[in-house]
Design an enzyme around this catalytic site. Structure first.
Site, PDB file in Angstrom:
ATOM      1  CG  ASP A  80      -2.352   4.585   3.641  1.00 24.57           C
ATOM      2  OD1 ASP A  80      -2.261   4.968   2.461  1.00 24.57           O
ATOM      3  OD2 ASP A  80      -3.340   4.824   4.365  1.00 24.57           O
ATOM      4  CG  HIS A  87      -2.036   0.926   1.190  1.00 21.52           C
ATOM      5  ND1 HIS A  87      -3.271   0.629   1.691  1.00 21.52           N
ATOM      6  CD2 HIS A  87      -2.132   2.182   0.692  1.00 21.52           C
ATOM      7  CE1 HIS A  87      -4.085   1.652   1.522  1.00 21.52           C
ATOM      8  NE2 HIS A  87      -3.412   2.609   0.917  1.00 21.52           N
ATOM      9  CG  HIS A 140      -6.000   1.767   5.529  1.00 21.89           C
ATOM     10  ND1 HIS A 140      -7.364   1.637   5.537  1.00 21.89           N
ATOM     11  CD2 HIS A 140      -5.688   2.463   4.404  1.00 21.89           C
ATOM     12  CE1 HIS A 140      -7.868   2.241   4.474  1.00 21.89           C
ATOM     13  NE2 HIS A 140      -6.869   2.746   3.770  1.00 21.89           N
TER      14      HIS A 140
END
Lengths: 471, 207, 317
Positions: free
Chosen positions: A323, A76, A250
């Site tokens: 992320d 990610h 997440h």
């Protein structure tokens, strides 16, 4: 660490292949000291520490005291290119990834144009190849334009040169249950997975931070945990019903962990990731209204952090994924409500994992290799990443100095983003070397062929090849 | 304030205030239209004491409340930006106000004259007295403005670096006027700034 | 005092000092000559990113009564766009020599950000930030309450509010006034109960230093004051926080019948502007126990005190 190059006999390295590398006395997965001879892009030989001789022309990397892990895989990452080259480019993001110990990253689809066609994903994939510091695997959008209305051409992206296997509207939730069901069903035909950004849009309209004690005091509109949990609950039931593979991006709440635990016990084919920041930071940090802590999903409470750590330890959460979300300074240097959501993470992920999970005794280094390399590679169907460091395997590896401690200085990061929430924090661990396909791309904590200080300059070099694959 | 030396003690202070009361009466030819306004903090108490003596000497002077009040000058000071922010003192006028009356400003120490300047400004916002006079317990000299007192308890020649401190029963638990030299170690310089409101009457700028 | 951003910034001593200074300021405002020279040469910028005529006028009057130079900047409707605006405006103000900024902004935390982001060194006075706080409103409410209760009971002004029972009724969720009042009244020792439909109480309110109730009729007989909050219809955004205005009025509106449930001495307060007929009826708003007009007058004195404490002392290093 020190490296020495033995004189290469002429013609030793065949058609552009990297010269052999001998990594000496690295602690394999934190265990025994081991020598690793890397040649032809693979691990050619292994042996007890100090047992292997360097062949002619080999580069010797002295790794006593360092931990060797398979190259890290990020499931990610936001590389922002195309469209937001002011925030990050494939080049700067790749540099950050390599410096963080990653050898592969999944580039999220929320670019401009959105990565919802074979053309865009191939462009990103090609840019990644040109930079050549990490393997860039594009993620394809689930729906056209991330609009959540109709499926993008998932098959075309899967069969393109980029070989997309992970599909996500990340940043937005595929909230329509029928559309989500169809996506889950459809990606089975390409061995793909839908990575869901679990966020009920109605429950989070205008939401600014975790809804709880702190939001009530700060007067910031709350982002209830249930907005995430309700979507995860629905999706695991859908995945179960249609027999598909689901990945949850997440995960941020204790309740989500419970639902995942239940789903896994029931046999649902679901995997989940947690970000480094959700393993370390809490909503208490928002009290100063500094938007560097503004992120989606929001920082939660201490109890959530503890539950997420436990979930990684017991395997309920499979993966730590960064992320990584770089933003230009002006998008954070403003009042909270106007600020963009997201934090950088590629260059701090391993340190945060060490701080939150290794030093707390929850994970050993072999587990770190699982959550940061083998599990994400398996979920993303990256066959030649996340493999054991054994003879015949691809030579992707990272050497970490676990004894190092350093304060985080975002200005020194290779990412263009300065929005690191760890600024000034002292974190353990330092990536000393990263090796991609047998070729060292990071040595002595710096990109090979560059002084550490060059790092910031890379940002402006950009990628003149950028337009090549644009449709 | 280890090196502080008393220059006036309680009995002298009492006598001095009685004299001031008589001077005020004499100068005004009686108590008609008189208003005594003390400048907080210690001036307020001195004004009250002078007024008590005035009523004792001139029974027709009327009830004390008609005669005495207080005038805070903080918001008219010219040195606000040089010091930490100050709490405000009270301003209270007798029921008749100050218009066309004779106002006697009462303060403990007259030094640079800046407090009195501020008091005159503050007073002009409250009305238009027929005359304004000034009574002080101690005049220590070093004027920076063309101001002089009409009634002085004691003229006290001092060096500019010396500090003069007035203590009153009502505030400090005893009556005394103390003088201390600059060699008195750090107190004379730090004390006024650290404790601006009470007990720092030596320099008007530090009230 | 460097900034006034939240009622939580004030200690008990600090809050009482401010209220005492406000008393002196109020006394000067009863005089014929209301203007004081205290802040001569200081520049106060009223920076209003959100419409609020009454708060802006109140601050403007306060600053002018203290002889400060006042520059009013109403950003709403100008070309200012979000994000860039607050920082760049701050830099502009710094360059213009502002000594203090009175900031009204629709974003919670905007004042905090202006004070602490390192953009400029000016003092910041929060005149309402989003749904966070409005500390001078709480101070003027406390000032009004203290005055009225002291008139009735007398006693040490520092202790008048100790144990005073105050009901805050209405849209707590979106109310910066409620947040500041809960914090300040707690600091001053009062006993606060929030009364609202559950949809208009924030999640997490259980940790606030006050009680909560859904039953206005049960609360009213035991209070010294009832503070009615404005129903912020503009923030409701079709959220359906309550079924209808009529139902809200029936259950949480302060009308004549509820007025008579109050003890004789109890006060009716409202920060304004009122939605007459929604959260408060004309009978309640115009009753002798209403302090609504007095609150407006006291607002100037309290804001003078805040500006005085912020600006009258030496320049910050």
């Amino acid at each position: 660490m020190s490296t020495t190059d033995t004189p290469a006999p002429t013609g030793a390295a065949g058609e552009g292949a990297a010269p052999p590398v001998l990594v000496r006395r690295a602690r394999l997965l934190g265990g025994e000291e081991t020598d690793l001879l890397l040649a032809g892009g693979r691990v050619a030989r292994t042996g007890p520490g100090g047992s292997l001789e360097a062949p002619d022309g080999a580069r010797v990397v002295e790794a006593a005291g360092l931990v060797a892990l398979p190259g890290l895989v990020d499931l990610h990452t936001h590389l922002r290119e195309p469209g937001r080259e002011d925030a990050e480019t494939v080049r700067t993001g790749s540099r950050a990834a390599a410096l963080g110990g990653f050898t592969a990253v999944h580039a999220m689809a929320n670019t401009d144009p959105v990565a919802d066609t074979a053309g865009v994903v191939e462009q990103v994939w090609r840019l990644g190849r040109e930079v050549g510091l990490v393997d860039v695997r594009p993620v394809g959008a689930v729906t056209v334009g991330l609009a959540g209305e109709r499926l993008a051409e998932l098959g075309a992206m899967a069969t393109s040169a980029a070989r997309v296997r992970v599909f996500s509207d990340d940043g937005r939730c595929v909230h329509d249950p029928v559309l989500m069901r169809r996506a889950l069903e459809y990606v089975r035909s390409v061995d793909g997975v839908v990575a869901q950004h679990a966020q009920d849009p109605r429950l989070t309209e205008g939401a600014q931070m975790h809804e709880g004690v702190v939001s009530s005091v700060l007067g910031l509109r709350g982002w209830p945990a249930v907005a995430e949990e309700a979507v995860i609950a629905r999706d695991v039931l859908l995945a179960d019903h249609v027999g598909s593979r689901l990945h949850v991006c997440h995960v941020s709440t204790a309740g989500s962990v419970e639902i995942l635990r239940w789903a896994k016990a029931r046999g649902v084919d679901v995997t989940a990731e947690v970000t480094p920041h959700h393993l370390l930071l809490t909503d208490e940090l928002v009290r100063g209204y500094d938007p560097v802590y503004k992120v989606n999903p929001p920082l939660r409470t201490r109890a959530d952090v503890e539950a997420l750590r436990e979930a990684v330890a017991d395997g309920t959460v499979d993966v730590v994924a960064t992320d990584h979300a770089p933003h230009p300074v002006e998008d954070k240097d403003c009042e909270w409500a106007a600020a963009a959501m997201g934090m950088t993470g590629l260059e701090t992920a391993l340190s945060v994992v060490q701080e939150a999970l290794v030093e707390t005794g929850l994970l050993g280094w072999a587990d770190v290799a699982r959550v940061l390399s083998s599990a994400p590679a398996r979920i993303g169907r990256l066959e030649d990443h996340g493999r054991p460091l054994a003879e015949g395997e691809p030579a992707h590896l990272v050497l970490v100095d676990p004894a190092a401690r350093r304060p985080v200085a975002p200005e020194q990061h290779a990412t263009q983003g300065r929005n690191s929430p760890y600024r000034g924090m002292e974190l353990p661990g330092r990536v000393v070397a990263t090796v991609l396909r047998g070729r060292p791309v990071v040595l002595d904590g710096a990109l090979v062929g560059e002084q550490p200080d060059d790092a910031h300059l890379g940002a402006s070099r950009g990628a003149p090849h950028g337009a090549a694959g644009a449709s | 304030m280890a090196s502080a030396r008393p220059v006036l003690e309680a009995p002298e202070i009492g006598r001095v205030l009685t004299r001031i009361a008589h001077e005020v009466l004499e100068r005004n030819r009686g108590a008609d239209d008189l208003v005594l306004l003390g400048i907080p903090t210690r001036g307020t108490h001195l004004a009250r004491r002078v007024a008590e003596r005035l009523v004792a000497a001139e029974p027709g002077a009327g009830p004390l409340e008609q005669l005495v009040g207080s005038l805070d000058v903080t918001m008219h000071r010219d040195d606000l930006r040089r010091n930490p922010v100050r709490a405000l003192g009270r301003t209270s006028l007798p029921p008749g106000g100050v218009d066309d009356r004779v106002v006697v400003l009462v303060d403990d120490v007259l030094f640079s004259g800046r407090t009195v300047r501020a008091a005159l400004d503050a007073l002009s916002d409250l009305g238009r007295p027929r005359a304004v006079r000034l009574a002080v317990l101690v005049d220590r000299g070093h004027r920076q403005l063309p101001i002089r007192a009409d009634h002085v308890g004691k003229n006290l020649p001092t060096a500019a670096e010396e500090s003069v401190r007035v203590m009153l029963e009502e505030v400090d638990g005893r009556d005394a006027v103390l003088i201390s030299g600059p060699d008195g170690a750090p107190e004379p310089t730090t004390e006024p700034a650290a404790e601006p409101a009470p007990g720092a009457a030596d320099a008007e700028g530090a009230r | 005092m460097r900034h006034l951003l939240s009622a939580a910034d004030l200690s008990r001593e600090g809050a009482l000092e401010l209220l005492d200074v406000a008393e002196e300021m109020a006394a000067t405002q009863a005089r014929e000559i209301k203007k004081l020279p205290t802040l001569r040469g200081r520049t106060v910028v009223n920076l209003f990113f959100e419409d609020s005529t009454r708060t802006r006028i109140s601050f403007e009057a306060a600053a002018k009564r203290l002889s400060a130079d006042v520059i009013t900047f109403s950003a709403k409707g100008s070309s200012v766009s979000k994000g860039e605006s607050l920082k760049d405006t701050a830099l502009t103000l710094q360059a213009m020599g502002a000594d203090a900024v009175v900031l009204r902004h629709s974003a919670s935390g905007a004042a905090h950000r202006l004070a602490h982001a390192g953009w400029s060194g000016v003092g910041v006075l929060n005149a309402g930030d989003g749904t966070h706080e409005h500390p001078t409103q709480a101070l003027l409410d406390a000032f009004t309450l203290r005055r009225r209760l002291a008139e009735r009971a007398g006693g040490d002004p520092a202790r008048v509010l100790e144990g005073a029972r105050v009901a805050v009724v209405g849209d707590v969720l979106h109310s910066r006034v409620a947040r500041s009042n809960v914090l300040l009244l707690e600091t001053l020792g009062a006993d606060v109960v929030l009364v609202a439909p559950p949809t208009l109480l924030p999640v997490g309110v259980g940790t606030w230093p006050c009680r909560t109730s859904w039953d206005l009729d049960a609360v009213l007989p035991d209070v010294d004051a009832v503070m009615v909050l404005r129903v912020q219809r503009e923030r409701m955004g079709g959220g359906g926080f309550f079924p209808s205005a009529q139902e809200y009025t029936r259950r949480f509106g302060l009308d004549g019948r509820r007025l008579r449930l109050l003890p004789d001495h109890a006060l009716v307060m409202h920060p304004g502007p009122m939605n007459r007929g929604l959260e408060i009826s004309a009978e309640a708003a115009d009753s002798p126990r209403s302090t609504i007009v007095e609150q407006v007058a006291n607002g100037v004195a309290v804001r003078m005190a805040a500006l005085y404490l912020l600006l009258a002392g030496e320049d910050a290093a």
